[in-house]
Design an enzyme around this catalytic site. Structure first.
Site, PDB file in Angstrom:
ATOM      1  N   HIS A 199      46.585  27.808  35.875  1.00 22.05           N
ATOM      2  CA  HIS A 199      45.542  28.791  36.226  1.00 22.05           C
ATOM      3  C   HIS A 199      45.751  30.153  35.564  1.00 22.05           C
ATOM      4  CE1 HIS A 199      48.512  29.872  39.386  1.00 22.05           C
ATOM      5  NE2 HIS A 199      47.982  31.076  39.317  1.00 22.05           N
ATOM      6  N   ASP A 200      46.988  30.466  35.192  1.00 22.93           N
ATOM      7  CA  ASP A 200      47.260  31.764  34.547  1.00 22.93           C
ATOM      8  C   ASP A 200      47.456  31.633  33.035  1.00 22.93           C
ATOM      9  OD1 ASP A 200      46.987  33.534  36.616  1.00 22.93           O
ATOM     10  OD2 ASP A 200      49.089  33.421  37.256  1.00 22.93           O
ATOM     11  N   LYS A 203      47.145  34.330  30.408  1.00 29.31           N
ATOM     12  CA  LYS A 203      48.104  35.449  30.303  1.00 29.31           C
ATOM     13  C   LYS A 203      48.874  35.390  28.986  1.00 29.31           C
ATOM     14  CE  LYS A 203      48.711  36.744  35.105  1.00 29.31           C
ATOM     15  NZ  LYS A 203      49.565  36.691  36.291  1.00 29.31           N
ATOM     16  N   HIS A 228      42.614  37.535  31.686  1.00 30.23           N
ATOM     17  CA  HIS A 228      43.309  36.244  31.605  1.00 30.23           C
ATOM     18  C   HIS A 228      42.522  35.104  32.232  1.00 30.23           C
ATOM     19  CE1 HIS A 228      44.612  36.905  35.811  1.00 30.23           C
ATOM     20  NE2 HIS A 228      44.865  35.616  35.837  1.00 30.23           N
ATOM     21  N   HIS A 252      39.513  31.811  39.642  1.00 26.62           N
ATOM     22  CA  HIS A 252      40.582  31.909  40.648  1.00 26.62           C
ATOM     23  C   HIS A 252      40.816  33.321  41.171  1.00 26.62           C
ATOM     24  CE1 HIS A 252      43.374  32.811  37.244  1.00 26.62           C
ATOM     25  NE2 HIS A 252      44.179  33.317  38.159  1.00 26.62           N
ATOM     26  N   HIS A 253      40.199  34.324  40.533  1.00 28.63           N
ATOM     27  CA  HIS A 253      40.281  35.691  41.087  1.00 28.63           C
ATOM     28  C   HIS A 253      38.950  36.150  41.667  1.00 28.63           C
ATOM     29  CE1 HIS A 253      44.384  36.815  40.119  1.00 28.63           C
ATOM     30  NE2 HIS A 253      44.242  36.195  38.961  1.00 28.63           N
ATOM     31  N   ASP A 281      47.244  31.133  45.424  1.00 28.04           N
ATOM     32  CA  ASP A 281      47.741  32.098  44.435  1.00 28.04           C
ATOM     33  C   ASP A 281      48.195  33.386  45.129  1.00 28.04           C
ATOM     34  OD1 ASP A 281      48.252  33.259  41.954  1.00 28.04           O
ATOM     35  OD2 ASP A 281      46.179  33.924  41.665  1.00 28.04           O
TER      36      ASP A 281
END
Ligand SMILES: [Fe+2]
Length: 340
Positions: A199-200, A203, A228, A252-253, A281
C-alpha cells in the site's frame, strides 16, 4: 488406442448388487486392461483404499451404508485423486448429470453398452481427472508466485526505508484479521492482503529524507509524501490483479467524511478494502515507533479509531479491529495471515 504393454488400470468397483457387479466384471474381462477390485459397501471401500490405490472408481450411489449424492462426497474424501465414474439406473440419468456437477468425471447407465464403453469411459475419466489436477496445481503455483512477487515488491520499499521496515506486512496481517472478522471471503482477503503488502509502494518516489525526518514537514514536503498514494496506484495500474489493488492503494488515506487524500472521496465512494486498510494502517502506524516520534502505544491507536469511528473510519472496520486486538493483542501484527 491404449498401449498393450501399459500396466493394468486398478479399478475399484463399489457395487452392492452381485448381479450388476458380475456383469461388469465379465464385460471388463472381455475388454481387457483392468485389474478389478470390488467392494459392496462404503466401509469395505474405505478399508480397501486404506491399503491400496485406485486409478479410478466405479461407484454405485445407493449402497447399504451410503445413499445418493452424499456417496460421492464420501468417496472423494476417501480417494481425492481418483477419478469417479458413477453408475446410475436407466430411470435416473439426471442423477448422473448431477454427479458430474458434484465433481465426478462421468457416469454410466446400468445395462447400457458393452465392456468397451465402460473401458473408454473409465480411460477418459482418468484423463479428465489428470488434467483437472494439473490445472489446479498450476493455478496454486501461480498464486504462490504472485504472493511471493508482491512480498518482494514490499521488501524492496522497506529496504530503502528502514524506519518503516515491516510496516506493510504488519498492516497486511491486521487488515486480513479485520476482514476475516467482517466475514469476507478468502478470495477477498487474498486481495486485501495483496493491496496491504504494497500500500505504501509509491513512497519509492518520495525522497527518503522526507520519510525519516524528525519533526514537522513543510507543506511542500508533505505534498510530496501525500503523492505516494496516487504514485503507488499508478505503478500497479498495469497489473491485471483479480482484485482492485490499485484502488486499495490509491484510497488508503481517504477518510469516510471526505477529509482524506488524494481525492477527498467520501462514504461508499471509498472501496471496502481501502476502508479496512485505512484502519489497519493507522493502528499500526500509531502503535509503532516512527522516526519523528517514539511508539505511542496501542491505547492511543485504539482511541484514534474509536474517537473517529463513523467520521474518518468505517464503523464496522473499527468494531472488528477492536475485537481482533482485544482477542489477540499485538500478536495479530505478526501472524502470517494467509499462506504462500
Ligand atoms: Fe500510506
Amino acid at each position: 488406442m491404449r498401449d498393450p504393454n501399459a500396466p493394468p488400470i486398478r479399478l475399484l468397483m463399489v457395487e452392492d448388487n452381485p448381479g450388476d457387479a458380475r456383469l461388469v466384471r465379465a464385460l471388463l474381462a472381455e475388454a481387457g486392461g483392468f485389474e478389478l477390485s470390488c467392494a459392496e459397501t462404503m466401509a469395505q471401500a474405505r478399508d480397501w483404499l486404506a491399503d491400496n490405490a485406485a486409478d479410478a472408481v466405479l461407484l454405485d450411489l445407493s449402497l447399504p451404508d451410503s445413499h445418493g449424492l452424499e456417496t460421492i462426497d464420501r468417496m472423494r474424501g476417501l480417494a481425492p485423486l481418483a477419478p469417479v465414474v458413477v453408475f446410475t439406473g436407466l430411470a435416473d440419468e439426471d442423477v448422473g448429470v448431477a454427479a458430474v456437477k458434484r465433481g465426478c468425471q462421468d457416469y454410466l447407465v446400468k445395462g447400457v453398452g458393452d465392456g468397451h464403453l465402460i473401458s473408454r469411459t473409465v480411460l477418459y475419466a482418468i484423463e479428465r481427472k489428470a488434467l483437472e489436477v494439473e490445472r489446479q496445481q498450476s493455478a496454486e503455483r501461480m498464486k504462490k508466485v504472485l504472493l511471493q512477487t508482491v512480498r518482494a515488491m514490499s521488501l524492496t520499499l522497506e529496504m530503502r526505508d528502514p524506519y518503516t521496515a515491516g510496516h506493510q506486512r504488519r498492516v497486511a496481517n491486521l487488515a486480513v484479521a479485520i476482514g476475516r472478522a467482517m466475514g469476507w471471503s478468502e478470495h477477498t482477503l487474498e486481495g486485501l492482503q495483496t493491496g496491504a503488502l504494497i500500500h505504501d509502494l509509491g513512497k519509492i518516489n518520495v525522497p527518503s529524507d522526507f520519510l525519516s525526518r524528525p519533526g514537522k514537514l513543510s507543506d511542500a514536503a508533505f505534498g510530496v509524501v501525500k503523492s505516494h498514494a496516487a504514485v503507488g496506484a499508478e505503478i500497479v495500474d498495469g497489473i491485471d490483479f483479480p482484485w482492485p489493488v490499485a484502488d486499495m492503494i490509491r484510497q488508503h488515506h481517504e477518510r469516510l467524511d471526505g477529509s482524506g487524500y488524494p481525492l477527498g472521496l467520501a462514504g461508499d465512494a471509498i472501496i471496502p478494502e481501502a476502508r479496512v486498510l485505512a484502519v489497519a494502517d493507522v493502528v499500526e502506524a500509531i502503535s509503532s515507533h516512527r522516526p519523528y516520534r517514539p511508539a505511542l502505544g496501542m491505547d492511543v491507536a485504539l482511541a484514534e479509531i474509536r474517537d473517529h469511528r463513523g467520521s474518518r473510519y468505517d464503523p464496522q472496520a473499527v468494531e472488528c479491529c477492536e475485537k481482533v486486538i482485544a482477542l489477540e493483542g499485538e500478536a495479530v501484527f505478526g501472524v502470517a495471515a494467509l499462506g504462500g
